[in-house]
Write a protein that holds these residues in place. Structure first.
Motif, PDB file in Angstrom:
ATOM      1  N   PRO A 229      -4.568   1.226  -6.031  1.00 35.11           N
ATOM      2  CA  PRO A 229      -3.932   1.468  -7.242  1.00 35.11           C
ATOM      3  C   PRO A 229      -4.816   2.153  -8.481  1.00 35.11           C
ATOM      4  CG  PRO A 229      -4.683  -0.473  -7.355  1.00 35.11           C
ATOM      5  CD  PRO A 229      -5.014  -0.128  -6.116  1.00 35.11           C
ATOM      6  N   THR A 230      -4.358   2.699  -9.686  1.00 38.88           N
ATOM      7  CA  THR A 230      -5.280   3.248 -10.211  1.00 38.88           C
ATOM      8  C   THR A 230      -6.096   2.161 -11.058  1.00 38.88           C
ATOM      9  OG1 THR A 230      -3.332   4.908 -11.181  1.00 38.88           O
ATOM     10  CG2 THR A 230      -5.205   4.380 -12.600  1.00 38.88           C
ATOM     11  N   GLN A 231      -5.668   1.205 -11.095  1.00 38.55           N
ATOM     12  CA  GLN A 231      -6.364  -0.184 -11.859  1.00 38.55           C
ATOM     13  C   GLN A 231      -5.740  -1.545 -11.140  1.00 38.55           C
ATOM     14  OE1 GLN A 231      -7.362  -0.173 -15.769  1.00 38.55           O
ATOM     15  NE2 GLN A 231      -7.314  -2.205 -16.389  1.00 38.55           N
ATOM     16  N   LEU A 232      -6.767  -2.031 -10.802  1.00 36.82           N
ATOM     17  CA  LEU A 232      -6.492  -3.408 -10.084  1.00 36.82           C
ATOM     18  C   LEU A 232      -7.016  -4.801 -10.948  1.00 36.82           C
ATOM     19  CD1 LEU A 232      -5.838  -5.108  -7.636  1.00 36.82           C
ATOM     20  CD2 LEU A 232      -8.152  -4.462  -6.791  1.00 36.82           C
ATOM     21  N   TYR A 233      -6.047  -5.457 -11.330  1.00 37.56           N
ATOM     22  CA  TYR A 233      -6.556  -6.550 -12.021  1.00 37.56           C
ATOM     23  C   TYR A 233      -6.382  -7.782 -10.986  1.00 37.56           C
ATOM     24  CZ  TYR A 233      -5.302  -5.009 -16.906  1.00 37.56           C
ATOM     25  OH  TYR A 233      -5.256  -4.496 -18.137  1.00 37.56           O
ATOM     26  N   LEU A 234      -7.396  -8.702 -11.047  1.00 38.91           N
ATOM     27  CA  LEU A 234      -7.564  -9.947 -10.587  1.00 38.91           C
ATOM     28  C   LEU A 234      -7.560 -10.969 -11.521  1.00 38.91           C
ATOM     29  CD1 LEU A 234     -10.049  -9.498  -7.463  1.00 38.91           C
ATOM     30  CD2 LEU A 234      -7.377  -9.082  -7.318  1.00 38.91           C
ATOM     31  N   SER A 235      -6.533 -11.788 -11.474  1.00 41.53           N
ATOM     32  CA  SER A 235      -6.630 -13.083 -12.160  1.00 41.53           C
ATOM     33  C   SER A 235      -7.815 -14.158 -11.790  1.00 41.53           C
ATOM     34  CB  SER A 235      -5.310 -13.676 -12.263  1.00 41.53           C
ATOM     35  OG  SER A 235      -4.360 -12.895 -12.840  1.00 41.53           O
ATOM     36  N   LEU A 236      -8.643 -14.458 -12.722  1.00 41.72           N
ATOM     37  CA  LEU A 236      -9.392 -15.842 -12.545  1.00 41.72           C
ATOM     38  C   LEU A 236      -9.636 -16.685 -13.600  1.00 41.72           C
ATOM     39  CD1 LEU A 236     -12.023 -16.514 -10.917  1.00 41.72           C
ATOM     40  CD2 LEU A 236     -13.392 -15.109 -12.300  1.00 41.72           C
ATOM     41  N   ASP A 237      -8.624 -17.676 -13.239  1.00 38.39           N
ATOM     42  CA  ASP A 237      -8.411 -18.607 -14.537  1.00 38.39           C
ATOM     43  C   ASP A 237      -9.164 -20.121 -14.136  1.00 38.39           C
ATOM     44  OD1 ASP A 237      -6.434 -16.765 -15.573  1.00 38.39           O
ATOM     45  OD2 ASP A 237      -5.202 -17.099 -13.634  1.00 38.39           O
ATOM     46  N   ALA A 238     -10.030 -19.883 -13.293  1.00 34.00           N
ATOM     47  CA  ALA A 238     -10.756 -21.204 -13.003  1.00 34.00           C
ATOM     48  C   ALA A 238     -12.100 -20.921 -12.446  1.00 34.00           C
ATOM     49  CB  ALA A 238     -10.138 -22.145 -12.095  1.00 34.00           C
TER      50      ALA A 238
ATOM     51  N   PRO B  62       0.883  -1.228   0.060  1.00 33.87           N
ATOM     52  CA  PRO B  62      -0.098  -0.130   0.004  1.00 33.87           C
ATOM     53  C   PRO B  62       0.787   1.266  -0.063  1.00 33.87           C
ATOM     54  CG  PRO B  62      -0.962  -1.635   1.434  1.00 33.87           C
ATOM     55  CD  PRO B  62       0.353  -2.281   1.185  1.00 33.87           C
ATOM     56  N   GLU B  63       1.902   1.212   0.730  1.00 32.01           N
ATOM     57  CA  GLU B  63       2.766   2.591   0.737  1.00 32.01           C
ATOM     58  C   GLU B  63       3.556   2.764  -0.631  1.00 32.01           C
ATOM     59  OE1 GLU B  63       5.126   2.445   4.704  1.00 32.01           O
ATOM     60  OE2 GLU B  63       4.072   0.541   4.814  1.00 32.01           O
ATOM     61  N   LEU B  64       3.908   1.539  -1.085  1.00 31.29           N
ATOM     62  CA  LEU B  64       4.770   1.703  -2.324  1.00 31.29           C
ATOM     63  C   LEU B  64       3.680   2.342  -3.490  1.00 31.29           C
ATOM     64  CD1 LEU B  64       6.830   1.136  -4.333  1.00 31.29           C
ATOM     65  CD2 LEU B  64       5.949  -1.194  -4.663  1.00 31.29           C
ATOM     66  N   ILE B  65       2.399   1.809  -3.460  1.00 29.14           N
ATOM     67  CA  ILE B  65       1.429   2.378  -4.519  1.00 29.14           C
ATOM     68  C   ILE B  65       1.330   3.866  -4.175  1.00 29.14           C
ATOM     69  CG2 ILE B  65      -0.805   2.009  -5.003  1.00 29.14           C
ATOM     70  CD1 ILE B  65      -0.778  -0.796  -4.637  1.00 29.14           C
ATOM     71  N   ASP B  66       1.150   4.025  -2.729  1.00 34.84           N
ATOM     72  CA  ASP B  66       1.016   5.537  -2.635  1.00 34.84           C
ATOM     73  C   ASP B  66       1.878   6.498  -2.935  1.00 34.84           C
ATOM     74  OD1 ASP B  66      -1.872   4.855  -1.682  1.00 34.84           O
ATOM     75  OD2 ASP B  66      -1.205   5.010   0.685  1.00 34.84           O
ATOM     76  N   LEU B  67       3.153   5.837  -2.765  1.00 34.01           N
ATOM     77  CA  LEU B  67       4.223   6.883  -3.071  1.00 34.01           C
ATOM     78  C   LEU B  67       4.355   7.282  -4.633  1.00 34.01           C
ATOM     79  CD1 LEU B  67       7.434   5.666  -0.790  1.00 34.01           C
ATOM     80  CD2 LEU B  67       6.379   7.918  -1.084  1.00 34.01           C
ATOM     81  N   LEU B  68       4.131   6.196  -5.309  1.00 36.50           N
ATOM     82  CA  LEU B  68       4.145   6.153  -6.781  1.00 36.50           C
ATOM     83  C   LEU B  68       2.989   7.149  -7.307  1.00 36.50           C
ATOM     84  CD1 LEU B  68       4.880   2.531  -7.786  1.00 36.50           C
ATOM     85  CD2 LEU B  68       6.431   4.521  -7.974  1.00 36.50           C
TER      86      LEU B  68
END
Length: 312
Positions: free
Chosen positions: A176-185, A146-152
């Motif tokens: 984040p600006t955009q959050l991807y979640l993988s859903l492969d099954a 969370p801190e890394l994302i906020d700094l960027l």
């Protein structure tokens, strides 16, 4: 005559040869930066990544990086080098990672400078404005994500995070600006067979379902949400209706149906016949869209991906 024995190769040695630039290898950290193919092509005035087409990202200004190479899955379709997995590491602080990124990006692109557009090269190495936390590993295993994302983001950048969703406590915290979640099954058996979790499969599958249930709240918080399906023939290509049911409940803004591509280390685990062609990807995407009440937004054939968008 005695012979000098070469030192044994470490996982990081192999990854470094593949273009990974580690921020602080001497500390045992695995945070790394690696410019992607599309960044390099865009520098030379060539084609850009499908994220430019779908979301307006300028590929030459995009940094592909990760705060950790650790992962808790061994997905069959992953082109990355889990055969050279980092299992133990020292975490760098977000400040250390952010401070090092420009130097690492410049290093990774230095060999492309003679063939690059001068203005693009200077912008790419001095003023990147998009960060894809998706290089390798599972980013939510990094305790200070969370801190890394906020700094960027504080510097006015956009940040895309790609996660397998197995750590919902972290998904809940990050912005984040955009959050991807993988859903492969679409169920536990399919998930276990294709993604090969490194823990209790039932618990990890339930965590993924919990992460999916958080997407409505993430979007209400101003975060663009997406689900990515990697389509693998013989594994999940018959799951359109069941996957659509999960997507309909989670209601991400976007769904990317991306075909498995026979690349990298995945060739050690899957046959070439597991890679669907573009027509098969389109057919599957249309089925998901119909069952989930989404619409086809766009497609990119070179990357074998179809983008769906939730209907208004």
């Amino acid at each position: 005559m005695s012979r000098t024995r070469s030192s044994p190769q470490t996982p990081k040695d192999s990854l470094h040869r593949q273009g990974y630039n580690f921020i602080s290898p001497e500390t045992g950290a695995s945070a790394a930066v690696k410019p992607c193919m599309w960044c390099k092509r865009a520098l030379r005035g060539g084609d850009q990544c499908y994220k430019h087409q779908f979301y307006g990202i300028e590929s030459w200004r995009c940094v592909q990086m990760t705060p950790t190479l650790r992962c808790n899955q061994r997905c069959l379709f992953c082109w990355r080098s889990m055969e050279h997995e980092i299992t133990r590491e020292t975490e760098l602080t977000p400040e250390e990672i952010v401070a090092a990124i420009p130097r690492m990006q410049r290093k990774g692109l230095s060999g492309d400078k003679p063939w690059s557009d001068p203005d693009r090269w200077e912008t790419a190495t001095s003023h990147p404005n998009q960060y894809a936390i998706s290089l390798s590993g599972e980013p939510t295993l990094y305790s200070r994500l969370p801190e890394l994302i906020d700094l960027l983001r504080d510097a006015g950048n956009s940040v895309f995070v790609v996660s397998n969703g197995t750590v919902p406590q972290m998904i809940q915290k990050i912005r984040p600006t955009q959050l991807y979640l993988s859903l492969d099954a679409s169920d536990l058996a399919g998930y276990t067979r294709l993604c090969r979790p490194m823990g209790d499969p039932a618990a990890m599958w339930n965590n993924i379902l919990t992460s999916l249930s958080l997407l409505r709240d993430k979007e209400a918080d101003g975060i663009r949400t997406a689900v990515r399906i990697t389509l693998v023939k013989g594994y999940n290509d018959g799951d359109a209706a069941a996957l659509a049911a999960l997507i309909r409940d989670a209601a991400p803004r976007y769904v990317e149906v991306k075909g498995y591509m026979y690349l990298g280390y995945s060739r050690m685990r899957l046959p070439e016949t597991a890679a669907p062609d573009m027509d098969e990807i389109r057919t599957f995407a249309r089925a998901v869209a119909e069952h989930a009440d989404y619409q086809i937004r766009d497609e990119n054939a070179p990357s074998r991906v179809v983008c769906l968008e939730r209907k208004p």
